[in-house]
Each structure stands twice: as structure tokens, then as C-alpha cells.
Scaffold this motif. Structure first.
Motif, mmCIF file in Angstrom:
data_model
loop_
_atom_site.group_PDB
_atom_site.id
_atom_site.type_symbol
_atom_site.label_atom_id
_atom_site.label_comp_id
_atom_site.label_asym_id
_atom_site.label_seq_id
_atom_site.Cartn_x
_atom_site.Cartn_y
_atom_site.Cartn_z
ATOM 1 N N VAL A 106 0.851 -1.203 0.000
ATOM 2 C CA VAL A 106 0.000 0.000 0.000
ATOM 3 C C VAL A 106 0.880 1.244 0.000
ATOM 4 O O VAL A 106 0.648 2.189 -0.763
ATOM 5 C CB VAL A 106 -0.960 0.001 1.217
ATOM 6 N N LEU A 107 1.907 1.255 0.851
ATOM 7 C CA LEU A 107 2.827 2.396 0.893
ATOM 8 C C LEU A 107 3.532 2.573 -0.451
ATOM 9 O O LEU A 107 3.671 3.699 -0.944
ATOM 10 C CB LEU A 107 3.843 2.219 2.013
ATOM 11 N N ASP A 108 3.960 1.459 -1.049
ATOM 12 C CA ASP A 108 4.625 1.534 -2.349
ATOM 13 C C ASP A 108 3.676 2.049 -3.425
ATOM 14 O O ASP A 108 4.082 2.800 -4.315
ATOM 15 C CB ASP A 108 5.181 0.164 -2.740
ATOM 16 N N ALA A 109 2.404 1.673 -3.356
ATOM 17 C CA ALA A 109 1.414 2.156 -4.323
ATOM 18 C C ALA A 109 1.218 3.669 -4.177
ATOM 19 O O ALA A 109 1.096 4.382 -5.183
ATOM 20 C CB ALA A 109 0.087 1.418 -4.130
ATOM 21 N N PHE A 110 1.206 4.159 -2.959
ATOM 22 C CA PHE A 110 1.081 5.609 -2.743
ATOM 23 C C PHE A 110 2.311 6.343 -3.266
ATOM 24 O O PHE A 110 2.188 7.411 -3.870
ATOM 25 C CB PHE A 110 0.853 5.918 -1.262
ATOM 26 N N VAL A 111 3.501 5.778 -3.040
ATOM 27 C CA VAL A 111 4.730 6.405 -3.543
ATOM 28 C C VAL A 111 4.722 6.398 -5.072
ATOM 29 O O VAL A 111 5.111 7.385 -5.706
ATOM 30 C CB VAL A 111 5.983 5.702 -2.983
ATOM 31 N N ALA A 112 4.245 5.309 -5.667
ATOM 32 C CA ALA A 112 4.183 5.242 -7.125
ATOM 33 C C ALA A 112 3.205 6.273 -7.681
ATOM 34 O O ALA A 112 3.446 6.873 -8.734
ATOM 35 C CB ALA A 112 3.777 3.836 -7.562
ATOM 36 N N LYS A 113 2.092 6.508 -6.982
ATOM 37 C CA LYS A 113 1.064 7.428 -7.478
ATOM 38 C C LYS A 113 1.390 8.891 -7.177
ATOM 39 O O LYS A 113 1.245 9.751 -8.045
ATOM 40 C CB LYS A 113 -0.286 7.063 -6.861
ATOM 41 N N TYR A 114 1.833 9.183 -5.930
ATOM 42 C CA TYR A 114 2.018 10.571 -5.501
ATOM 43 C C TYR A 114 3.483 10.995 -5.376
ATOM 44 O O TYR A 114 3.765 12.160 -5.118
ATOM 45 C CB TYR A 114 1.338 10.801 -4.144
ATOM 46 N N GLY A 115 4.386 10.045 -5.465
ATOM 47 C CA GLY A 115 5.794 10.367 -5.263
ATOM 48 C C GLY A 115 6.178 10.188 -3.804
ATOM 49 O O GLY A 115 5.348 9.863 -2.951
ATOM 50 N N GLU A 116 7.437 10.438 -3.521
ATOM 51 C CA GLU A 116 7.942 10.205 -2.170
ATOM 52 C C GLU A 116 7.358 11.180 -1.152
ATOM 53 O O GLU A 116 7.403 10.939 0.043
ATOM 54 C CB GLU A 116 9.464 10.285 -2.162
ATOM 55 N N LYS A 117 6.779 12.272 -1.616
ATOM 56 C CA LYS A 117 6.149 13.225 -0.696
ATOM 57 C C LYS A 117 4.924 12.631 -0.020
ATOM 58 O O LYS A 117 4.407 13.203 0.928
ATOM 59 C CB LYS A 117 5.771 14.507 -1.428
ATOM 60 N N ALA A 118 4.452 11.473 -0.472
ATOM 61 C CA ALA A 118 3.306 10.819 0.158
ATOM 62 C C ALA A 118 3.683 10.209 1.506
ATOM 63 O O ALA A 118 2.808 9.939 2.327
ATOM 64 C CB ALA A 118 2.742 9.727 -0.754
ATOM 65 N N LEU A 119 4.977 10.026 1.744
ATOM 66 C CA LEU A 119 5.430 9.431 2.999
ATOM 67 C C LEU A 119 5.707 10.507 4.036
ATOM 68 O O LEU A 119 6.145 11.610 3.702
ATOM 69 C CB LEU A 119 6.702 8.608 2.768
ATOM 70 N N MET A 120 5.470 10.182 5.306
ATOM 71 C CA MET A 120 5.786 11.123 6.388
ATOM 72 C C MET A 120 7.291 11.318 6.522
ATOM 73 O O MET A 120 7.746 12.398 6.847
ATOM 74 C CB MET A 120 5.208 10.630 7.719
ATOM 75 N N ALA A 121 8.054 10.253 6.294
ATOM 76 C CA ALA A 121 9.522 10.325 6.355
ATOM 77 C C ALA A 121 10.067 9.693 5.080
ATOM 78 O O ALA A 121 9.627 8.613 4.686
ATOM 79 C CB ALA A 121 10.050 9.579 7.577
ATOM 80 N N PRO A 122 11.004 10.347 4.414
ATOM 81 C CA PRO A 122 11.550 9.771 3.181
ATOM 82 C C PRO A 122 12.369 8.518 3.471
ATOM 83 O O PRO A 122 12.842 8.309 4.580
ATOM 84 C CB PRO A 122 12.433 10.890 2.629
ATOM 85 N N LYS A 123 12.509 7.711 2.440
ATOM 86 C CA LYS A 123 13.320 6.492 2.581
ATOM 87 C C LYS A 123 14.782 6.903 2.745
ATOM 88 O O LYS A 123 15.258 7.810 2.066
ATOM 89 C CB LYS A 123 13.152 5.601 1.356
ATOM 90 N N PRO A 124 15.524 6.231 3.637
ATOM 91 C CA PRO A 124 16.915 6.639 3.896
ATOM 92 C C PRO A 124 17.901 6.142 2.837
ATOM 93 O O PRO A 124 18.787 5.345 3.107
ATOM 94 C CB PRO A 124 17.216 6.023 5.269
ATOM 95 N N HIS A 125 17.738 6.582 1.592
ATOM 96 C CA HIS A 125 18.710 6.295 0.542
ATOM 97 C C HIS A 125 18.714 7.456 -0.434
ATOM 98 O O HIS A 125 17.762 8.224 -0.523
ATOM 99 C CB HIS A 125 18.405 4.979 -0.172
ATOM 100 N N GLY A 126 19.813 7.617 -1.125
ATOM 101 C CA GLY A 126 19.947 8.747 -2.042
ATOM 102 C C GLY A 126 20.498 9.959 -1.309
ATOM 103 O O GLY A 126 20.312 10.117 -0.103
ATOM 104 N N PHE A 127 21.179 10.813 -2.063
ATOM 105 C CA PHE A 127 21.850 11.955 -1.453
ATOM 106 C C PHE A 127 20.872 12.908 -0.782
ATOM 107 O O PHE A 127 21.077 13.344 0.345
ATOM 108 C CB PHE A 127 22.675 12.699 -2.513
ATOM 109 N N VAL A 128 19.790 13.244 -1.459
ATOM 110 C CA VAL A 128 18.851 14.234 -0.929
ATOM 111 C C VAL A 128 18.188 13.718 0.351
ATOM 112 O O VAL A 128 18.087 14.451 1.344
ATOM 113 C CB VAL A 128 17.791 14.586 -1.995
ATOM 114 N N ASN A 129 17.751 12.484 0.346
ATOM 115 C CA ASN A 129 17.081 11.940 1.534
ATOM 116 C C ASN A 129 18.051 11.784 2.704
ATOM 117 O O ASN A 129 17.700 12.088 3.845
ATOM 118 C CB ASN A 129 16.431 10.600 1.211
ATOM 119 N N LEU A 130 19.249 11.306 2.429
ATOM 120 C CA LEU A 130 20.225 11.170 3.506
ATOM 121 C C LEU A 130 20.638 12.532 4.049
ATOM 122 O O LEU A 130 20.881 12.683 5.244
ATOM 123 C CB LEU A 130 21.451 10.390 3.023
ATOM 124 N N THR A 131 20.703 13.520 3.175
ATOM 125 C CA THR A 131 20.999 14.875 3.635
ATOM 126 C C THR A 131 19.911 15.343 4.591
ATOM 127 O O THR A 131 20.188 15.973 5.616
ATOM 128 C CB THR A 131 21.112 15.841 2.438
#
Length: 193
Positions: A106-131
Motif C-alpha cells: 500500500v505504501l509503495d502504491a502511494f509512492v508510485a502514485k504521488y511520489g515520495e512526498k506521500a510518505l511522512m519520512a523519506p526512505k533513507p537512501h539517495g543523497f537528498v534523503n540522507l541529507t
């Protein structure tokens, strides 16, 4: 003492009480009137069995409401009754769960539809999220280290200043005679006593 030509305080209060009692008994005024229920917010569809299960709540607490409130979907839909986004997102979560998806799906479906902004906390990978995860902590540590260095420097400056004041050579020597210095010492000793 009664006032001449006017109404006394007791008479005024008595009349006000009678008018208020008649007003509320007759169904007029703020006490006896049933206000428009729509003033409390738009009517909601009653919750069905299973809509507020722990698993649904857990999923909704990890999803951000996009109405601008910065709350998660569960908190927004249960506290902000003027929000129209969180009930719609809640219905989406319920539909995905009815389709047999797991919580992560369900969480993955929301991320696929709305992007990572659909999550309360971003996934801890990638430069921007780790920053986003590490920059606030690094800034707090740097500010703390700067504050400690500033305090240490100030303490050293104060200690050095106190040491110079205690040294007799720190007193500027003017053309002072021995008699004047002796008079100064006697005056200081009298003050110290």
C-alpha cells in the motif's frame, strides 16, 4: 437606597432574568435554539467495521496528508473535520487493502502514485534523503562545537586578563616617587582593614 426617576439595580436584574427565561423557554435565543448541524462541518459517512483497525492506522500514520496540514492521514482525518483530502486518502488505503495488498505494498502504491512526498519520512537512501536525515544533526553538532570553542576561548582570555592584573609589572609606571608609593600602600591597607 432607591434612585429617583430611574430603575433600581434589583429591578433591572429581575427584569433581565425574566426576559432571559422567557426567551429560552419560548425556543428563541441561543439557549433554546438548535443550531444548524452543518455549522460543525460537513457530514461524514459513519465508519464501517474494520476501517479503524490497527493495521489501517499504522499505514495511515506513515502517509502524509497533502492538504497542507503536515499531519499524517490518520491524525488529519480524525482531528481536522474540514479536510477533504484525508478521507479520500483513507478510502484509497481501504480500497488497496480490500484488493489484498500488504501494508508495504500500500505504501509503495502511494509512492508510485504521488511520489515520495506521500510518505511522512523519506526512505533513507539517495543523497537528498540522507541529507535530510543527517544535516540537522550535523548542524546541531557544529553549533555545539562552536559554542564550546567560544566558551573555552573566553575562559582563557579571562584567566589571562586576571593574571596580568595581579602582576605588579602590569601597573603602568609613571614618574612616581617612593614616598608616593608608600602613601598609596598605607591608604590601601587602611581600606583592606
Amino acid at each position: 437606597m432607591a434612585e429617583s426617576g430611574g430603575m433600581g439595580r434589583r429591578a433591572f436584574l429581575g427584569m433581565a432574568f425574566v426576559v432571559a427565561a422567557q426567551d429560552s423557554l419560548a425556543g428563541r435565543g441561543s439557549v433554546g435554539t438548535l443550531l444548524d448541524p452543518a455549522a460543525a462541518g460537513r457530514p461524514r459517512v459513519p465508519a464501517q467495521a474494520g476501517e479503524n483497525e490497527a493495521e489501517i492506522q499504522t499505514i495511515e500514520k506513515r502517509l502524509a496528508c497533502n492538504c497542507g496540514c503536515t499531519l499524517d492521514v490518520f491524525t488529519c482525518r480524525t482531528t481536522d473535520f474540514s479536510c477533504t483530502y484525508s478521507p479520500a486518502l483513507h478510502r484509497e488505503v481501504l480500497a488497496l487493502k480490500r484488493d489484498g495488498l500488504t501494508a508495504q505494498q500500500v505504501l509503495d502504491a502511494f509512492v508510485a502514485k504521488y511520489g515520495e512526498k506521500a510518505l511522512m519520512a523519506p526512505k533513507p537512501h539517495g543523497f537528498v534523503n540522507l541529507t535530510g536525515y543527517f544535516l540537522p544533526g550535523a548542524a546541531i553538532l557544529a553549533a555545539g562545537a562552536g559554542l564550546v570553542a567560544l566558551i573555552a576561548r573566553r575562559r582563557r582570555a579571562i584567566a589571562a586578563g586576571a593574571g596580568k592584573a595581579a602582576e605588579p609589572s602590569a601597573v603602568p609606571s609613571a614618574n612616581v616617587s617612593a614616598e608616593e608609593m608608600e602613601g598609596l600602600r598605607r591608604a590601601l591597607s587602611e581600606v583592606d582593614d
